[in-house]
Design a protein around this motif. Structure first.
Motif, PDB file in Angstrom:
ATOM      1  N   GLN A  62       0.835  -1.205   0.000  1.00 45.36           N
ATOM      2  CA  GLN A  62       0.000   0.000   0.000  1.00 45.36           C
ATOM      3  C   GLN A  62       0.870   1.256   0.000  1.00 45.36           C
ATOM      4  O   GLN A  62       0.557   2.235  -0.669  1.00 45.36           O
ATOM      5  CB  GLN A  62      -0.960   0.017   1.180  1.00 45.36           C
ATOM      6  CG  GLN A  62      -1.972   1.124   1.077  1.00 45.36           C
ATOM      7  CD  GLN A  62      -3.101   1.012   2.078  1.00 45.36           C
ATOM      8  OE1 GLN A  62      -3.214   0.042   2.807  1.00 45.36           O
ATOM      9  NE2 GLN A  62      -3.948   2.017   2.109  1.00 45.36           N
ATOM     10  N   ARG A  65       2.175   1.561  -3.568  1.00 46.30           N
ATOM     11  CA  ARG A  65       1.146   2.062  -4.484  1.00 46.30           C
ATOM     12  C   ARG A  65       0.923   3.558  -4.288  1.00 46.30           C
ATOM     13  O   ARG A  65       0.756   4.299  -5.253  1.00 46.30           O
ATOM     14  CB  ARG A  65      -0.164   1.300  -4.296  1.00 46.30           C
ATOM     15  CG  ARG A  65      -0.156  -0.082  -4.914  1.00 46.30           C
ATOM     16  CD  ARG A  65      -1.548  -0.683  -4.998  1.00 46.30           C
ATOM     17  NE  ARG A  65      -2.268  -0.672  -3.728  1.00 46.30           N
ATOM     18  CZ  ARG A  65      -2.258  -1.663  -2.841  1.00 46.30           C
ATOM     19  NH1 ARG A  65      -1.564  -2.750  -3.091  1.00 46.30           N
ATOM     20  NH2 ARG A  65      -2.937  -1.561  -1.722  1.00 46.30           N
ATOM     21  N   THR A  70      -0.316   4.647  -7.919  1.00 44.04           N
ATOM     22  CA  THR A  70      -0.952   3.611  -8.734  1.00 44.04           C
ATOM     23  C   THR A  70      -2.172   2.999  -8.060  1.00 44.04           C
ATOM     24  O   THR A  70      -2.727   2.042  -8.570  1.00 44.04           O
ATOM     25  CB  THR A  70       0.042   2.483  -9.061  1.00 44.04           C
ATOM     26  OG1 THR A  70       0.547   1.931  -7.847  1.00 44.04           O
ATOM     27  CG2 THR A  70       1.182   2.990  -9.911  1.00 44.04           C
ATOM     28  N   GLY A  71      -2.574   3.517  -6.933  1.00 44.89           N
ATOM     29  CA  GLY A  71      -3.737   2.944  -6.263  1.00 44.89           C
ATOM     30  C   GLY A  71      -4.501   3.984  -5.480  1.00 44.89           C
ATOM     31  O   GLY A  71      -3.998   5.072  -5.216  1.00 44.89           O
TER      32      GLY A  71
END
Length: 95
Positions: A62, A65, A70-71
């Motif tokens: 996490q 990302r 990217t998240g």
């Protein structure tokens, strides 16, 4: 050859201000900036992504990302990360 100033080039290449394309671009850019700030602060504190994740209570993936934009991440998680890094976040709301 025609020359353009920065605002004109942005309007031509990204879209004019207020358009969906431009709003999406600017939103993604802000996410990238937040990711860069977190990465720089983490490195300044000599922490790995795994160590920062442990401090915050999330997995290394996490943190990765978020740093790489990217998240999706919640605002609460961002605040917990900055808190764990001992960093202050100043928000400015414009209307």
């Amino acid at each position: 050859m025609k020359s353009y100033n920065l605002n004109q080039a942005e309007d031509l290449l990204i879209g004019e201000k207020g358009t969906k394309e431009r709003d999406e671009y600017e939103f993604e850019l802000k996410l990238e900036l937040i990711g860069d700030m977190i990465k720089n602060a983490r490195k300044k504190r000599n922490l790995t992504q795994e160590e920062l994740g442990a401090l915050v209570g999330v997995k290394k993936s996490q943190i990765s990302r978020l740093e790489n934009s990217t998240g999706n991440v919640t605002f609460e998680t961002v605040m917990r990360i900055f808190n764990a890094l001992g960093a202050k976040l100043n928000l400015k709301l414009q209307m």
